[in-house]
Design an enzyme around this catalytic site. Structure first.
Site, short mmCIF file in Angstrom:
data_model
loop_
_atom_site.label_atom_id
_atom_site.label_comp_id
_atom_site.label_asym_id
_atom_site.label_seq_id
_atom_site.Cartn_x
_atom_site.Cartn_y
_atom_site.Cartn_z
N ARG A 140 -9.63 13.27 -1.32
CA ARG A 140 -8.25 13.70 -1.09
C ARG A 140 -7.36 13.06 -2.17
O ARG A 140 -7.32 11.84 -2.27
CB ARG A 140 -7.81 13.26 0.31
CG ARG A 140 -6.36 13.55 0.59
CD ARG A 140 -6.00 13.30 2.07
NE ARG A 140 -4.57 13.53 2.23
CZ ARG A 140 -3.67 12.58 2.45
NH1 ARG A 140 -4.03 11.33 2.61
NH2 ARG A 140 -2.39 12.88 2.53
N HIS A 184 3.09 13.67 -2.07
CA HIS A 184 2.90 12.31 -1.57
C HIS A 184 4.03 11.47 -2.18
O HIS A 184 3.79 10.53 -2.93
CB HIS A 184 1.51 11.79 -1.93
CG HIS A 184 1.04 10.64 -1.07
ND1 HIS A 184 -0.14 10.68 -0.36
CD2 HIS A 184 1.58 9.43 -0.80
CE1 HIS A 184 -0.30 9.53 0.31
NE2 HIS A 184 0.74 8.76 0.05
N GLU A 230 2.88 12.27 5.35
CA GLU A 230 3.68 11.31 6.11
C GLU A 230 5.18 11.55 6.00
O GLU A 230 5.91 10.80 5.35
CB GLU A 230 3.35 9.88 5.68
CG GLU A 230 1.92 9.50 6.02
CD GLU A 230 1.67 7.99 5.92
OE1 GLU A 230 2.60 7.26 5.57
OE2 GLU A 230 0.54 7.58 6.19
N ASN A 358 -3.00 10.37 9.48
CA ASN A 358 -3.16 9.08 8.83
C ASN A 358 -2.96 8.03 9.90
O ASN A 358 -1.89 7.99 10.52
CB ASN A 358 -2.10 8.87 7.75
CG ASN A 358 -2.20 9.86 6.60
OD1 ASN A 358 -3.09 10.70 6.57
ND2 ASN A 358 -1.28 9.77 5.66
N TYR A 360 -3.39 3.90 10.99
CA TYR A 360 -3.70 2.50 10.69
C TYR A 360 -3.52 1.61 11.91
O TYR A 360 -4.35 0.76 12.19
CB TYR A 360 -2.77 1.99 9.57
CG TYR A 360 -2.98 2.67 8.24
CD1 TYR A 360 -2.42 3.92 7.96
CD2 TYR A 360 -3.76 2.08 7.25
CE1 TYR A 360 -2.62 4.54 6.73
CE2 TYR A 360 -3.96 2.69 6.01
CZ TYR A 360 -3.39 3.92 5.77
OH TYR A 360 -3.59 4.54 4.56
N GLU A 419 -6.20 9.45 6.38
CA GLU A 419 -6.11 8.09 5.86
C GLU A 419 -6.41 7.11 6.98
O GLU A 419 -5.99 7.31 8.12
CB GLU A 419 -4.71 7.73 5.33
CG GLU A 419 -4.35 8.35 4.02
CD GLU A 419 -2.97 7.91 3.54
OE1 GLU A 419 -2.53 6.80 3.87
OE2 GLU A 419 -2.35 8.71 2.82
C1 GBH Z 1 0.05 5.15 4.01
O1 GBH Z 1 1.14 4.90 4.83
C2 GBH Z 1 0.45 5.90 2.75
O2 GBH Z 1 0.25 7.29 2.90
C3 GBH Z 1 -0.25 5.41 1.53
O3 GBH Z 1 0.37 5.95 0.40
C4 GBH Z 1 -0.25 3.90 1.53
O4 GBH Z 1 -0.75 3.36 0.35
C5 GBH Z 1 -1.08 3.45 2.70
O5 GBH Z 1 -0.56 3.95 3.87
C6 GBH Z 1 -1.13 1.95 2.87
O6 GBH Z 1 0.13 1.45 3.15
O7 GBH Z 1 7.14 -1.57 3.50
O8 GBH Z 1 7.15 -3.08 5.38
O9 GBH Z 1 8.67 -1.19 5.32
C7 GBH Z 1 0.85 4.26 6.06
C8 GBH Z 1 2.08 4.10 6.91
C9 GBH Z 1 4.33 3.49 6.63
C10 GBH Z 1 2.67 1.84 6.50
C11 GBH Z 1 5.26 2.61 5.84
C12 GBH Z 1 3.59 0.93 5.74
C13 GBH Z 1 5.86 0.43 5.19
C14 GBH Z 1 6.17 -0.85 5.83
N1 GBH Z 1 2.98 3.20 6.24
N2 GBH Z 1 4.97 1.21 6.06
S1 GBH Z 1 7.39 -1.73 4.95
#
Ligand code: GBH
Length: 513
Positions: A140, A184, A230, A358, A360, A419
């Site tokens: 992807r 993105h 996202e 996605n 986490y 993701e």
């Molecule tokens: C993904 O977001 C993204 O799609 C990807 O590009 C990124 O590299 C990956 O996760 C890992 O982060 O900066 O403290 O305000 C996942 C969801 C939403 C998690 C935004 C981090 C920012 C927190 N993300 N969040 S902060």
């Protein structure tokens, strides 16, 4: 078994044990969980059944050789244009809001920028070999809009398109299916200047046109497109909190309107891809759905988690899959609610072929409650473990519930985990090894839960680990590492981490090991 690229082969065990592919194996005792839920609503996601291999009935086995996935389960990794490509001034690429933002002092940790990143623009062949070495059959990636239309619209830039032609051809030549994301977060700066970016409806229109163009040019070879990655993140953090590009802190009414334009852009892109792509072109979205996890897996808490999940995603996944904003969303927004027409809602909820999620961390653990909402959140303990990203609260079961909610709330028939990944300290030893035991533990835990979801009937067809290689982690710069391959940013050399070997063995055996 695929060959390892020569400069990294010494780092990986060249001869993992032979494949032991078995069909779908039930994880006994867990299958009953979560089945007591009732679907709340019909979805727009289920209108085109997927031409993907059916899940096989349970076969013998389990235990010693791990938890198997169904035959045909797709293993992949993911990246995004601005995070890996570099080459920001090459071949006619126009500037994006992330160039502007990262070059504004104080916005990014260490004032890092994506100017060079992983130099994927020039090293995509080498990286294709890395993907192949992982036994991954899908990749992807995202397309930088401003390489194709340097000012967001108008005349296309052939040299920009040629890069993605080369990339797609290289992947296919190596037996890797390309999954292309059209956005993105690297919005052409010209659209930010001219229309205030997503605040302007014109940006949604321009995105639709760009999506149609890409489908026309690539859909002879790219069969899966994602519209926007996202929406929550780039709208909330970019236009609400100001910590991502373009760095705005809009008041609620304007933020709601920008969000509406983003979901509208998604719908316009779906329609344009259908209009301009080959008939077998398939389209979905890749949203970081906010998942409520039932704190105990009993019917009443599962139900509460479904109600909560639907509300957490009201301005994004919910409106896209249901074609309306929830009553609670509109009531809470009050006079600040977005302005929209019935026609907008129809466009936004254009039928999809699949959904990408996605995932986490959970948005919250919830329990049933005797209140108007029907649920209440349980605050995270201060000691709840995280990765090196402090927002990444670790909870493997979020993968299970993300998949189950998509299936049970919205009747989604085809799902990809677009993701999922873990950041770590990742130190390179003098022998050029990275002993990322934390990431291995993460993969084992999260994928066990994904396997449980598939075993329980969730229609998950593939998993994309974020990310192939360490890269530009947005506001955190290069200090946060998510890759299966370690990047030495001084030499741009890539080194496989222990997790790369772990992943490639799982992908080869189609099982959690
Ligand atoms: C993904 O977001 C993204 O799609 C990807 O590009 C990124 O590299 C990956 O996760 C890992 O982060 O900066 O403290 O305000 C996942 C969801 C939403 C998690 C935004 C981090 C920012 C927190 N993300 N969040 S902060």
């Amino acid at each position: 078994m695929s060959q390892l690229p020569s400069d990294v082969s010494a780092e990986l065990n060249p001869d993992p044990r032979p494949g032991n592919r078995r069909d779908f194996v039930k994880s006994a005792g867990l299958a009953a969980l979560g089945l007591a839920t009732t679907p709340l609503l019909l979805s727009s996601c289920d209108t085109k059944p997927a031409p993907v291999a059916e899940t096989q009935p349970a076969a013998a086995g389990g235990g010693a050789h791990g938890l198997s996935f169904p035959a045909g389960f797709l293993w992949g990794t993911a990246t995004a244009s601005y995070q890996v490509e570099g080459a920001v001034n090459v071949d006619g690429r126009g500037p994006s809001i992330w160039d502007t933002f990262s070059h504004t002092p104080g916005k990014i940790a260490n004032n890092d920028t994506g100017d060079v990143a992983c130099d994927f623009y020039h090293r995509y062949k080498e990286d294709t070999q890395l993907i192949k070495s992982l036994n991954a059959k899908a990749f992807r990636f995202s397309i930088a809009w401003s390489r194709i239309f340097p000012t967001g619209k108008g005349a296309p830039n052939q040299k920009g398109l040629d890069f993605y032609n080369r990339l797609v051809d290289e992947l296919l030549a190596n037996g890797i299916q390309p999954f292309a994301t059209l956005y993105h977060w690297d919005l052409p700066q010209a659209l930010q200047d001219q229309y205030k970016g997503w605040q302007g409806r014109e940006t949604a229109q321009a995105f639709g046109d760009y999506a149609g163009y890409m489908a026309e040019k690539l859909s002879d070879r790219v069969k899966h497109f994602f519209t926007l990655n996202e929406l929550w993140t780039f709208i909330q953090l970019g236009y609400g909190d100001g910590v991502f590009a373009p760095g705005l802190k809009l008041p609620p009414a304007e933020l709601n309107q920008a969000r509406h334009h983003a979901v509208l852009a998604h719908g316009l892109a779906v329609q344009a891809i259908r209009a301009h792509g080959r008939p077998d072109t398939r389209v979905g979205l890749a949203e970081n759905i906010k998942v409520a996890v039932p704190y105990i897996e009993t019917p009443e808490h599962i139900k509460a988690a479904e109600i909560a999940t639907r509300e957490f995603n009201a301005g994004y996944t919910t409106v896209i899959l249901e074609g309306k904003y929830t009553d609670t969303f509109l009531k809470n927004a009050g006079a600040n609610a977005p302005k929209f027409t019935a026609e907008d809602l129809k466009i936004i909820s254009s039928p999809l072929d699949f959904c990408g999620i996605n995932i986490y961390n959970p948005e919250a653990y919830v329990r049933a409650a005797d209140n108007a909402e029907g649920y209440e959140k349980i605050p995270f303990a201060k000691s709840h473990p995280t990765s090196t990203s402090k927002w990444e609260l670790l909870a493997p079961e979020v993968l299970y519930w993300g998949a189950r909610h998509m299936q049970n709330i919205w009747k989604v028939k085809e799902l990809y985990i677009t993701e999922n990944g873990c950041s770590g300290t990742d130190e390179l030893t003098p022998e050029n090894r990275v002993n990322d035991t934390d990431r291995v533990a993460f993969l084992r835990g999260y994928l066990s839960q994904l396997q449980r979801a598939v075993t329980d009937g969730a229609p998950v067809k593939g998993y994309f680990y974020w990310s192939l290689v360490d890269n530009f982690e947005w506001a955190s710069g290069y200090g946060i590492r998510f890759g299966l391959f370690y990047m030495d940013y001084k030499t741009l050399k890539r080194y496989p981490k222990a997790s790369a070997e772990y992943f490639r063995t799982m992908a080869q055996q189609n099982a959690v090991l």
